[in-house]
Design a protein around this motif. Structure first.
Motif, PDB file in Angstrom:
ATOM      1  N   THR A  71       0.835  -1.198   0.000  1.00  0.00           N
ATOM      2  CA  THR A  71       0.000   0.000   0.000  1.00  0.00           C
ATOM      3  C   THR A  71       0.871   1.250   0.000  1.00  0.00           C
ATOM      4  O   THR A  71       2.074   1.181   0.237  1.00  0.00           O
ATOM      5  CB  THR A  71      -0.901   0.020   1.246  1.00  0.00           C
ATOM      6  OG1 THR A  71      -0.063   0.054   2.408  1.00  0.00           O
ATOM      7  CG2 THR A  71      -1.799  -1.202   1.296  1.00  0.00           C
ATOM      8  N   GLU A  72       0.239   2.391  -0.239  1.00  0.00           N
ATOM      9  CA  GLU A  72       0.967   3.664  -0.216  1.00  0.00           C
ATOM     10  C   GLU A  72       1.568   3.917   1.169  1.00  0.00           C
ATOM     11  O   GLU A  72       2.672   4.413   1.293  1.00  0.00           O
ATOM     12  CB  GLU A  72       0.033   4.817  -0.596  1.00  0.00           C
ATOM     13  CG  GLU A  72      -0.412   4.797  -2.033  1.00  0.00           C
ATOM     14  CD  GLU A  72       0.728   5.121  -2.988  1.00  0.00           C
ATOM     15  OE1 GLU A  72       1.622   5.896  -2.611  1.00  0.00           O
ATOM     16  OE2 GLU A  72       0.720   4.593  -4.101  1.00  0.00           O
ATOM     17  N   GLN A  73       0.827   3.558   2.214  1.00  0.00           N
ATOM     18  CA  GLN A  73       1.318   3.756   3.576  1.00  0.00           C
ATOM     19  C   GLN A  73       2.563   2.906   3.818  1.00  0.00           C
ATOM     20  O   GLN A  73       3.526   3.357   4.429  1.00  0.00           O
ATOM     21  CB  GLN A  73       0.240   3.402   4.587  1.00  0.00           C
ATOM     22  CG  GLN A  73       0.677   3.601   6.025  1.00  0.00           C
ATOM     23  CD  GLN A  73      -0.400   3.201   7.011  1.00  0.00           C
ATOM     24  OE1 GLN A  73      -1.444   2.700   6.628  1.00  0.00           O
ATOM     25  NE2 GLN A  73      -0.143   3.415   8.281  1.00  0.00           N
ATOM     26  N   VAL A  75       4.751   1.883   1.565  1.00  0.00           N
ATOM     27  CA  VAL A  75       5.856   2.470   0.801  1.00  0.00           C
ATOM     28  C   VAL A  75       6.402   3.695   1.520  1.00  0.00           C
ATOM     29  O   VAL A  75       7.611   3.882   1.621  1.00  0.00           O
ATOM     30  CB  VAL A  75       5.406   2.823  -0.638  1.00  0.00           C
ATOM     31  CG1 VAL A  75       6.465   3.621  -1.364  1.00  0.00           C
ATOM     32  CG2 VAL A  75       5.064   1.559  -1.406  1.00  0.00           C
ATOM     33  N   THR A  76       5.511   4.532   2.045  1.00  0.00           N
ATOM     34  CA  THR A  76       5.946   5.717   2.788  1.00  0.00           C
ATOM     35  C   THR A  76       6.749   5.322   4.018  1.00  0.00           C
ATOM     36  O   THR A  76       7.798   5.900   4.293  1.00  0.00           O
ATOM     37  CB  THR A  76       4.725   6.559   3.204  1.00  0.00           C
ATOM     38  OG1 THR A  76       3.988   6.895   2.032  1.00  0.00           O
ATOM     39  CG2 THR A  76       5.156   7.820   3.929  1.00  0.00           C
ATOM     40  N   THR A  77       6.276   4.324   4.738  1.00  0.00           N
ATOM     41  CA  THR A  77       6.992   3.850   5.920  1.00  0.00           C
ATOM     42  C   THR A  77       8.341   3.264   5.536  1.00  0.00           C
ATOM     43  O   THR A  77       9.345   3.504   6.210  1.00  0.00           O
ATOM     44  CB  THR A  77       6.165   2.780   6.659  1.00  0.00           C
ATOM     45  OG1 THR A  77       4.880   3.327   6.963  1.00  0.00           O
ATOM     46  CG2 THR A  77       6.851   2.335   7.932  1.00  0.00           C
ATOM     47  N   THR A  79      10.205   3.955   2.861  1.00  0.00           N
ATOM     48  CA  THR A  79      11.151   4.904   2.275  1.00  0.00           C
ATOM     49  C   THR A  79      11.445   6.114   3.144  1.00  0.00           C
ATOM     50  O   THR A  79      12.344   6.878   2.831  1.00  0.00           O
ATOM     51  CB  THR A  79      10.643   5.403   0.910  1.00  0.00           C
ATOM     52  OG1 THR A  79       9.363   6.023   1.094  1.00  0.00           O
ATOM     53  CG2 THR A  79      10.539   4.269  -0.089  1.00  0.00           C
ATOM     54  N   SER A  80      10.698   6.304   4.229  1.00  0.00           N
ATOM     55  CA  SER A  80      10.957   7.482   5.073  1.00  0.00           C
ATOM     56  C   SER A  80      12.192   7.245   5.926  1.00  0.00           C
ATOM     57  O   SER A  80      12.466   6.138   6.378  1.00  0.00           O
ATOM     58  CB  SER A  80       9.752   7.782   5.956  1.00  0.00           C
ATOM     59  OG  SER A  80       9.551   6.739   6.877  1.00  0.00           O
TER      60      SER A  80
END
Length: 103
Positions: A71-73, A75-77, A79-80
């Motif tokens: 999910t987008e969440q 991926v954000t987690t 790559t952050s």
């Protein structure tokens, strides 16, 4: 100088604004830069198009990690990265003795 002949051009391609702006248009520019001898710009534009194609394939396919959809969440987690300046400031705030040390 001619990079390709008219016979090698594809007459039918899927056309959406996103595909045109992110893939077709940069490839046309890369071809022009190649003809002008600006090879660095050609390579840069081809790299950009490759990244856009990877994103397109990613969106089209159902990519999974260990059987779970990504999910987008997620991926954000993934790559952050922590902001090291903020972490350093927080550490100084908690430990006044830390400010005496060189950072």
């Amino acid at each position: 100088m001619e990079a390709t002949t008219e016979e090698s051009h594809a007459a039918i391609v899927p056309h959406t604004k996103e595909i045109f702006e992110r893939i077709t248009k940069p490839l046309r520019s890369a071809k022009k830069y190649y003809c002008l001898g600006d090879y660095a710009a050609t390579i840069a534009l081809c790299g950009t198009v490759t990244e856009m194609l990877a994103i397109l394939v990613w969106k089209i396919n159902d990519v999974r990690l260990r059987g779970n959809p990504i999910t987008e969440q997620f991926v954000t987690t993934l790559t952050s990265r922590p902001n090291h300046e903020t972490m350093r400031a927080t550490r100084r705030y908690r430990d006044p003795a830390h400010t005496l040390q060189s950072t």
